[in-house]
Design a protein around this motif. Structure first.
Motif, PDB file in Angstrom:
ATOM      1  N   GLY A  73       0.768  -1.244   0.000  1.00  0.00           N
ATOM      2  CA  GLY A  73       0.000   0.000   0.000  1.00  0.00           C
ATOM      3  C   GLY A  73       0.793   1.285   0.000  1.00  0.00           C
ATOM      4  N   ALA A  74       2.093   1.238  -0.285  1.00  0.00           N
ATOM      5  CA  ALA A  74       2.879   2.467  -0.366  1.00  0.00           C
ATOM      6  C   ALA A  74       2.318   3.355  -1.481  1.00  0.00           C
ATOM      7  CB  ALA A  74       4.345   2.153  -0.631  1.00  0.00           C
ATOM      8  N   ASP A  75       2.307   4.654  -1.236  1.00  0.00           N
ATOM      9  CA  ASP A  75       1.779   5.603  -2.208  1.00  0.00           C
ATOM     10  C   ASP A  75       2.837   6.124  -3.161  1.00  0.00           C
ATOM     11  OD1 ASP A  75      -1.065   6.013  -1.137  1.00  0.00           O
ATOM     12  OD2 ASP A  75       0.179   6.318   0.647  1.00  0.00           O
ATOM     13  N   ALA A  76       4.112   6.010  -2.787  1.00  0.00           N
ATOM     14  CA  ALA A  76       5.217   6.461  -3.630  1.00  0.00           C
ATOM     15  C   ALA A  76       6.472   5.703  -3.233  1.00  0.00           C
ATOM     16  CB  ALA A  76       5.439   7.967  -3.482  1.00  0.00           C
ATOM     17  N   VAL A  77       7.402   5.623  -4.169  1.00  0.00           N
ATOM     18  CA  VAL A  77       8.666   4.930  -3.908  1.00  0.00           C
ATOM     19  C   VAL A  77       9.817   5.826  -4.343  1.00  0.00           C
ATOM     20  CG1 VAL A  77       7.860   2.532  -3.922  1.00  0.00           C
ATOM     21  CG2 VAL A  77       8.276   3.687  -6.094  1.00  0.00           C
ATOM     22  N   GLY A  78      10.900   5.806  -3.546  1.00  0.00           N
ATOM     23  CA  GLY A  78      12.023   6.695  -3.800  1.00  0.00           C
ATOM     24  C   GLY A  78      13.315   5.950  -4.056  1.00  0.00           C
ATOM     25  N   PHE A  79      14.134   6.528  -4.945  1.00  0.00           N
ATOM     26  CA  PHE A  79      15.372   5.891  -5.374  1.00  0.00           C
ATOM     27  C   PHE A  79      16.520   6.901  -5.277  1.00  0.00           C
ATOM     28  CE2 PHE A  79      11.738   3.951  -7.352  1.00  0.00           C
ATOM     29  CZ  PHE A  79      11.953   2.599  -7.089  1.00  0.00           C
ATOM     30  N   ILE A  80      17.539   6.530  -4.520  1.00  0.00           N
ATOM     31  CA  ILE A  80      18.639   7.433  -4.174  1.00  0.00           C
ATOM     32  C   ILE A  80      19.621   7.556  -5.332  1.00  0.00           C
ATOM     33  CG2 ILE A  80      20.469   7.927  -2.507  1.00  0.00           C
ATOM     34  CD1 ILE A  80      17.687   7.881  -1.243  1.00  0.00           C
ATOM     35  N   HIS A  81      19.957   8.804  -5.671  1.00  0.00           N
ATOM     36  CA  HIS A  81      20.899   9.082  -6.752  1.00  0.00           C
ATOM     37  C   HIS A  81      22.217   9.670  -6.254  1.00  0.00           C
ATOM     38  CE1 HIS A  81      17.458   8.247  -9.245  1.00  0.00           C
ATOM     39  NE2 HIS A  81      18.183   8.403 -10.327  1.00  0.00           N
ATOM     40  N   GLU A  82      22.492   9.515  -4.967  1.00  0.00           N
ATOM     41  CA  GLU A  82      23.758   9.985  -4.405  1.00  0.00           C
ATOM     42  C   GLU A  82      24.742   8.813  -4.394  1.00  0.00           C
ATOM     43  OE1 GLU A  82      24.844  12.977  -3.577  1.00  0.00           O
ATOM     44  OE2 GLU A  82      22.946  13.789  -4.280  1.00  0.00           O
ATOM     45  N   PRO A  83      25.819   8.869  -5.205  1.00  0.00           N
ATOM     46  CA  PRO A  83      26.746   7.727  -5.315  1.00  0.00           C
ATOM     47  C   PRO A  83      27.363   7.284  -3.994  1.00  0.00           C
ATOM     48  CG  PRO A  83      27.126   9.297  -7.076  1.00  0.00           C
ATOM     49  CD  PRO A  83      26.160   9.954  -6.133  1.00  0.00           C
ATOM     50  N   LYS A  84      27.497   8.176  -3.022  1.00  0.00           N
ATOM     51  CA  LYS A  84      28.111   7.808  -1.736  1.00  0.00           C
ATOM     52  C   LYS A  84      27.155   7.067  -0.813  1.00  0.00           C
ATOM     53  CE  LYS A  84      31.449  11.600  -1.732  1.00  0.00           C
ATOM     54  NZ  LYS A  84      31.933  12.818  -1.035  1.00  0.00           N
ATOM     55  N   SER A  85      25.886   7.043  -1.158  1.00  0.00           N
ATOM     56  CA  SER A  85      24.892   6.399  -0.307  1.00  0.00           C
ATOM     57  C   SER A  85      24.930   4.887  -0.473  1.00  0.00           C
ATOM     58  CB  SER A  85      23.490   6.906  -0.647  1.00  0.00           C
ATOM     59  OG  SER A  85      22.505   6.134   0.016  1.00  0.00           O
ATOM     60  N   PRO A  86      24.758   4.130   0.621  1.00  0.00           N
ATOM     61  CA  PRO A  86      24.645   2.670   0.497  1.00  0.00           C
ATOM     62  C   PRO A  86      23.367   2.248  -0.211  1.00  0.00           C
ATOM     63  CG  PRO A  86      24.161   3.354   2.751  1.00  0.00           C
ATOM     64  CD  PRO A  86      24.667   4.579   2.027  1.00  0.00           C
ATOM     65  N   ARG A  87      22.477   3.193  -0.449  1.00  0.00           N
ATOM     66  CA  ARG A  87      21.209   2.911  -1.125  1.00  0.00           C
ATOM     67  C   ARG A  87      21.201   3.444  -2.563  1.00  0.00           C
ATOM     68  NH1 ARG A  87      20.437   4.824   4.028  1.00  0.00           N
ATOM     69  NH2 ARG A  87      19.675   3.256   5.492  1.00  0.00           N
ATOM     70  N   PHE A  88      22.357   3.736  -3.097  1.00  0.00           N
ATOM     71  CA  PHE A  88      22.470   4.301  -4.443  1.00  0.00           C
ATOM     72  C   PHE A  88      21.961   3.327  -5.504  1.00  0.00           C
ATOM     73  CE2 PHE A  88      25.134   4.587  -8.335  1.00  0.00           C
ATOM     74  CZ  PHE A  88      24.723   5.830  -8.781  1.00  0.00           C
ATOM     75  N   VAL A  89      21.196   3.866  -6.465  1.00  0.00           N
ATOM     76  CA  VAL A  89      20.826   3.095  -7.650  1.00  0.00           C
ATOM     77  C   VAL A  89      21.349   3.830  -8.878  1.00  0.00           C
ATOM     78  CG1 VAL A  89      18.770   2.039  -6.646  1.00  0.00           C
ATOM     79  CG2 VAL A  89      18.549   4.199  -7.870  1.00  0.00           C
ATOM     80  N   GLY A  90      21.868   3.080  -9.812  1.00  0.00           N
ATOM     81  CA  GLY A  90      22.401   3.663 -11.035  1.00  0.00           C
ATOM     82  C   GLY A  90      21.566   3.280 -12.236  1.00  0.00           C
TER      83      GLY A  90
END
Length: 198
Positions: free
Chosen positions: A22-39
């Protein structure tokens, strides 16, 4: 009902599960230093996610164009460029101790919404540190834009945060993880359920 954004997604199965719960939105990290980075290697599966849930490109400093056709909104702390194809922007305000609502509510960059997160020098977000809910509540009452609450939210405290702050939406990354970038299915489910029922 409070909206829910699940952020810092790095795996297709986690994103699909968040939407299923039921999430209303999803977020994707674009900061290369983040452990959650997606390219760019992840863009194909991100683009294929359910079409009715906004996909948000998340930056610390917005200093480069955002790929068109994949993301619906742009979120950032610092803005060096304005991504013209994306009229909807989420401007992140990182709250420090001792700040007042007057210092913050006008610090926007033509934003559609404001996000409140905790200030930490070492990272733009995703630190798990909680914001001052009293300050956040005052900003919600006085801001002209919708406000998203982030910072240290978990399945255990999100309902209380919503009751006290009354945000338009809540945002979570580390509070529903088993490891940075890896979401825990039970925490995802419990967080979304608690937020929706608050």
């Amino acid at each position: 009902m409070t909206k829910v954004k699940i952020c810092g997604l790095t795996r297709q199965q986690d994103a699909e599960l968040a939407l299923e719960f039921g999430a209303d939105a999803v977020g994707f990290i674009h900061e290369p230093k983040s452990p959650r980075f997606v390219g760019e290697g992840e863009y194909k599966w991100i683009e294929r996610l359910a079409p009715f849930a906004p996909k948000i490109a998340v930056f610390g400093r917005v200093d480069r164009p955002v790929p068109q056709g994949v993301f619906d909104l742009v979120q950032g702390v610092e803005w060096e460029i304005f991504p013209v194809p994306y009229p909807k922007r989420i401007h992140v305000l990182r709250l420090r101790n001792g700040q007042k609502a007057d210092d913050l509510i006008n610090q926007t960059v033509n934003a559609s919404a404001l996000m409140l997160d905790a200030y930490k020098e070492e990272a733009y977000g995703g630190t798990g540190h909680q914001v001052d809910w009293n300050l956040a509540a005052e900003i919600v009452q006085r801001a002209e834009r919708r406000v998203i609450l982030a910072g240290g939210l978990t399945p255990e405290n999100v309902a209380e945060a919503i009751r006290r702050v009354r945000p338009y939406a809540v945002d979570v990354a580390s509070g529903v993880e088993s490891a940075p970038g890896v979401k825990d299915a039970a925490k995802l489910r419990d967080f979304i359920q608690a937020a929706k029922q608050a």
